[in-house]
Each structure stands twice: as structure tokens, then as C-alpha cells.
Design a protein around this motif. Structure first.
Motif, mmCIF file in Angstrom:
data_model
loop_
_atom_site.group_PDB
_atom_site.id
_atom_site.type_symbol
_atom_site.label_atom_id
_atom_site.label_comp_id
_atom_site.label_asym_id
_atom_site.label_seq_id
_atom_site.Cartn_x
_atom_site.Cartn_y
_atom_site.Cartn_z
ATOM 1 N N LEU A 153 -15.947 -17.841 9.645
ATOM 2 C CA LEU A 153 -16.767 -17.004 9.011
ATOM 3 C C LEU A 153 -16.804 -15.407 9.896
ATOM 4 C CD1 LEU A 153 -18.707 -16.118 6.820
ATOM 5 C CD2 LEU A 153 -20.655 -17.104 8.241
ATOM 6 N N LEU A 154 -16.873 -15.783 11.109
ATOM 7 C CA LEU A 154 -17.063 -14.314 11.798
ATOM 8 C C LEU A 154 -15.862 -13.639 11.971
ATOM 9 C CD1 LEU A 154 -19.257 -12.684 13.639
ATOM 10 C CD2 LEU A 154 -18.634 -14.107 15.505
ATOM 11 N N LEU A 155 -14.674 -14.443 11.973
ATOM 12 C CA LEU A 155 -13.347 -13.753 11.821
ATOM 13 C C LEU A 155 -13.148 -12.978 10.413
ATOM 14 C CD1 LEU A 155 -11.246 -16.407 13.774
ATOM 15 C CD2 LEU A 155 -11.859 -14.127 14.527
ATOM 16 N N LEU A 156 -13.531 -13.939 9.447
ATOM 17 C CA LEU A 156 -13.559 -13.135 8.145
ATOM 18 C C LEU A 156 -14.405 -11.773 8.061
ATOM 19 C CD1 LEU A 156 -13.744 -16.284 5.907
ATOM 20 C CD2 LEU A 156 -11.730 -14.739 6.186
ATOM 21 N N THR A 157 -15.555 -11.986 8.834
ATOM 22 C CA THR A 157 -16.474 -10.623 8.932
ATOM 23 C C THR A 157 -15.748 -9.653 9.450
ATOM 24 O OG1 THR A 157 -18.522 -12.349 8.761
ATOM 25 C CG2 THR A 157 -18.670 -9.883 9.527
ATOM 26 N N VAL A 158 -15.187 -9.861 10.535
ATOM 27 C CA VAL A 158 -14.297 -8.804 11.268
ATOM 28 C C VAL A 158 -13.253 -8.168 10.481
ATOM 29 C CG1 VAL A 158 -12.615 -8.619 13.157
ATOM 30 C CG2 VAL A 158 -14.606 -9.869 13.493
ATOM 31 N N VAL A 159 -12.565 -9.254 9.565
ATOM 32 C CA VAL A 159 -11.652 -8.795 8.659
ATOM 33 C C VAL A 159 -12.095 -7.724 7.503
ATOM 34 C CG1 VAL A 159 -10.064 -9.423 6.817
ATOM 35 C CG2 VAL A 159 -10.079 -10.601 8.834
ATOM 36 N N VAL A 160 -13.375 -7.990 7.165
ATOM 37 C CA VAL A 160 -13.941 -7.474 6.112
ATOM 38 C C VAL A 160 -14.530 -6.028 6.625
ATOM 39 C CG1 VAL A 160 -16.049 -7.237 4.594
ATOM 40 C CG2 VAL A 160 -14.554 -9.286 4.616
ATOM 41 N N ILE A 161 -15.120 -5.920 7.620
ATOM 42 C CA ILE A 161 -15.637 -4.919 8.332
ATOM 43 C C ILE A 161 -14.508 -4.025 8.932
ATOM 44 C CG2 ILE A 161 -16.840 -3.939 10.335
ATOM 45 C CD1 ILE A 161 -18.704 -6.152 9.954
ATOM 46 N N GLY A 162 -13.553 -4.706 9.258
ATOM 47 C CA GLY A 162 -12.284 -3.854 10.015
ATOM 48 C C GLY A 162 -11.398 -3.166 8.870
ATOM 49 N N GLY A 163 -11.424 -3.962 7.694
ATOM 50 C CA GLY A 163 -10.505 -3.387 6.713
ATOM 51 C C GLY A 163 -11.327 -2.587 5.586
ATOM 52 N N TRP A 164 -12.520 -2.318 5.916
ATOM 53 C CA TRP A 164 -13.517 -1.773 4.914
ATOM 54 C C TRP A 164 -12.935 -0.234 4.656
ATOM 55 C CZ3 TRP A 164 -16.630 -3.544 1.532
ATOM 56 C CH2 TRP A 164 -17.438 -3.013 0.744
ATOM 57 N N LYS A 165 -12.515 0.253 5.826
ATOM 58 C CA LYS A 165 -12.314 1.677 5.380
ATOM 59 C C LYS A 165 -10.788 2.068 4.740
ATOM 60 C CE LYS A 165 -11.829 6.151 7.927
ATOM 61 N NZ LYS A 165 -12.615 6.931 8.598
ATOM 62 N N ALA A 166 -10.062 0.852 4.860
ATOM 63 C CA ALA A 166 -8.701 0.896 4.019
ATOM 64 C C ALA A 166 -8.938 0.646 2.585
ATOM 65 C CB ALA A 166 -7.930 -0.035 4.572
ATOM 66 N N ILE A 167 -10.101 0.090 2.101
ATOM 67 C CA ILE A 167 -10.289 -0.363 1.071
ATOM 68 C C ILE A 167 -10.362 0.874 0.063
ATOM 69 C CG2 ILE A 167 -12.024 -1.584 -0.663
ATOM 70 C CD1 ILE A 167 -12.428 -3.521 1.532
ATOM 71 N N PRO A 168 -9.973 0.806 -1.132
ATOM 72 C CA PRO A 168 -10.173 2.052 -1.673
ATOM 73 C C PRO A 168 -11.497 2.288 -2.451
ATOM 74 C CG PRO A 168 -8.421 0.667 -2.773
ATOM 75 C CD PRO A 168 -8.971 -0.048 -1.706
ATOM 76 N N THR A 169 -12.053 3.531 -2.434
ATOM 77 C CA THR A 169 -13.384 3.889 -2.603
ATOM 78 C C THR A 169 -13.681 3.312 -4.042
ATOM 79 O OG1 THR A 169 -12.964 5.961 -1.396
ATOM 80 C CG2 THR A 169 -14.967 5.799 -2.867
ATOM 81 N N LYS A 170 -12.897 3.271 -5.044
ATOM 82 C CA LYS A 170 -13.315 2.849 -6.181
ATOM 83 C C LYS A 170 -13.632 1.288 -6.254
ATOM 84 C CE LYS A 170 -11.053 2.184 -10.825
ATOM 85 N NZ LYS A 170 -9.886 2.291 -11.320
ATOM 86 N N ALA A 171 -12.730 0.508 -5.078
ATOM 87 C CA ALA A 171 -13.149 -0.693 -5.128
ATOM 88 C C ALA A 171 -14.399 -1.301 -4.309
ATOM 89 C CB ALA A 171 -12.031 -1.602 -4.484
ATOM 90 N N LYS A 172 -14.926 -0.498 -3.454
ATOM 91 C CA LYS A 172 -15.837 -0.890 -2.408
ATOM 92 C C LYS A 172 -17.058 -1.367 -3.266
ATOM 93 C CE LYS A 172 -14.439 1.751 1.442
ATOM 94 N NZ LYS A 172 -14.637 2.898 2.347
ATOM 95 N N PRO A 173 -17.539 -0.409 -4.340
ATOM 96 C CA PRO A 173 -18.694 -1.061 -5.146
ATOM 97 C C PRO A 173 -18.383 -2.493 -5.696
ATOM 98 C CG PRO A 173 -18.378 1.145 -5.484
ATOM 99 C CD PRO A 173 -17.073 0.609 -4.895
ATOM 100 N N LYS A 174 -17.409 -2.732 -6.120
ATOM 101 C CA LYS A 174 -17.020 -4.196 -6.829
ATOM 102 C C LYS A 174 -16.899 -5.176 -5.675
ATOM 103 C CE LYS A 174 -14.709 -2.712 -10.923
ATOM 104 N NZ LYS A 174 -13.242 -2.498 -11.390
ATOM 105 N N MET A 175 -16.676 -4.992 -4.463
ATOM 106 C CA MET A 175 -16.710 -5.704 -3.327
ATOM 107 C C MET A 175 -18.152 -6.144 -2.948
ATOM 108 S SD MET A 175 -14.065 -6.802 -0.863
ATOM 109 C CE MET A 175 -14.100 -7.648 0.485
ATOM 110 N N ARG A 176 -18.925 -4.929 -2.736
ATOM 111 C CA ARG A 176 -20.438 -5.206 -2.450
ATOM 112 C C ARG A 176 -20.875 -6.111 -3.598
ATOM 113 N NH1 ARG A 176 -20.849 0.468 -2.323
ATOM 114 N NH2 ARG A 176 -19.768 1.374 -0.332
#
Length: 174
Positions: free
Chosen positions: A112-135
Motif C-alpha cells: 500500500l505504501l509503495l502504491l501511495t508513492v506511485v500515486v503521489i510520484g505520478g500525480w504531476k504527470a496525470i493530465p489535469t483533466k483526469a485528476k478530479p476523476k482520480m480523486r
């Protein structure tokens, strides 16, 4: 820090189901109106599904900052859903809709912590349009991860698999 997130009300279940249903229904109706854009619409649902997967797994930890966050999201989801249901239908919304709770082991928490690192680390690369859906997917995954039927599937299959993956990871590296 121990914040148990073990109670989901019908109001919280409503919020957890309403968030993805909103986006899926918009995709479905859009696909009916214009079948040529159905593939693009389906790809727009990927951040929602990824967020729901992460949220469902995050529900299985009950301590630390992630456990506190899932507890807070559950509390707010229960309150918002109960208010919406009571205001819309006037019905009872405090009935608990929760199954037995499996928890992540220490090795599952590593995954879970490694997945959290992936989500936080990749957050900037996620397209702005997709971030609200991810949240919204994360919030929905947390709430549905506590439900009796939908969360029961996660608890019975995904959580043991995450625990086993963590054990395999530790066994391989350590």
C-alpha cells in the motif's frame, strides 16, 4: 494513531456509489449519442477506476496517516450522504452497511505504501483533466471498500492478494 473506519452508513454507501455512477452514466449516454467516441469515453474512466482500486486497498489499513485519512473520508462521506438522503427522501440513513473487516498485514502495508508513492510520484504527470476523476475514485473506493457486498469482494480477494504480494516481495528482497 488508530482511527477505525469500520462503519459505513447507507448515506456513505450512496456517496460511494453515486460518484462512479455519475461518470459511468455520462459515458454510457454519450456513447449512445455518438458511438464513434465510445473508446475515448472509456479511456476517460481509467483514472476513476484506478482511484477506486487504490481507495479500496487503502481502506484495509487502520492506522497511520493513510488509516486516519480513510477514517476521515468515511466520516465525511457518511455525513454528506446521510444529509443528502435525509433531505431528498426523508428516510433513515444511519443503518450500518458493513461486512467483516480484513486488515493489511505489515507486508501488505508495504505494498500500500509503495502504491501511495506511485500515486503521489505520478500525480504531476496525470493530465489535469483526469485528476478530479482520480480523486473522486479514491473517495468512492474508500467508501465502497467498506460496503458489505462490493467491499466484501475486495476484502475477500484483493486484500489477501496484496498481503501475499507483500510477503513475496519481502521474501524475495529481504
Amino acid at each position: 494513531m488508530f482511527v477505525p473506519a469500520t462503519t459505513l452508513t447507507i448515506g456513505g454507501l450512496f456517496v460511494g456509489m453515486a460518484l462512479p455512477l455519475w461518470h459511468v452514466s455520462r459515458f454510457a449516454i454519450g456513447s449512445i449519442k455518438n458511438g464513434a467516441t465510445a473508446t475515448k469515453g472509456a479511456l476517460d474512466l481509467v483514472p476513476l477506476a484506478a482511484g477506486m482500486a487504490y481507495g479500496g486497498i487503502a481502506t484495509a489499513t487502520t492506522s497511520g496517516l493513510i488509516g486516519f485519512s480513510t477514517g476521515a473520508i468515511t466520516w465525511f462521506g457518511n455525513a454528506a450522504g446521510s444529509l443528502a438522503m435525509w433531505g431528498s427522501t426523508g428516510g433513515e440513513t444511519t443503518l450500518a452497511a458493513r461486512s467483516s473487516h480484513l486488515e493489511l498485514t505489515g507486508m501488505g502495508n508495504l505494498v500500500l505504501l509503495l502504491l501511495t508513492v506511485v500515486v503521489i510520484g505520478g500525480w504531476k504527470a496525470i493530465p489535469t483533466k483526469a485528476k478530479p476523476k482520480m480523486r473522486l475514485g479514491i473517495v468512492s473506493g474508500i467508501l465502497l471498500g467498506l460496503s458489505a457486498t462490493l467491499g466484501g469482494v475486495v476484502m475477500a480477494t484483493v486484500i489477501p492478494a496484496v498481503n501475499a504480494a507483500g510477503a513475496a516481495l519481502v521474501g524475495t528482497i529481504a
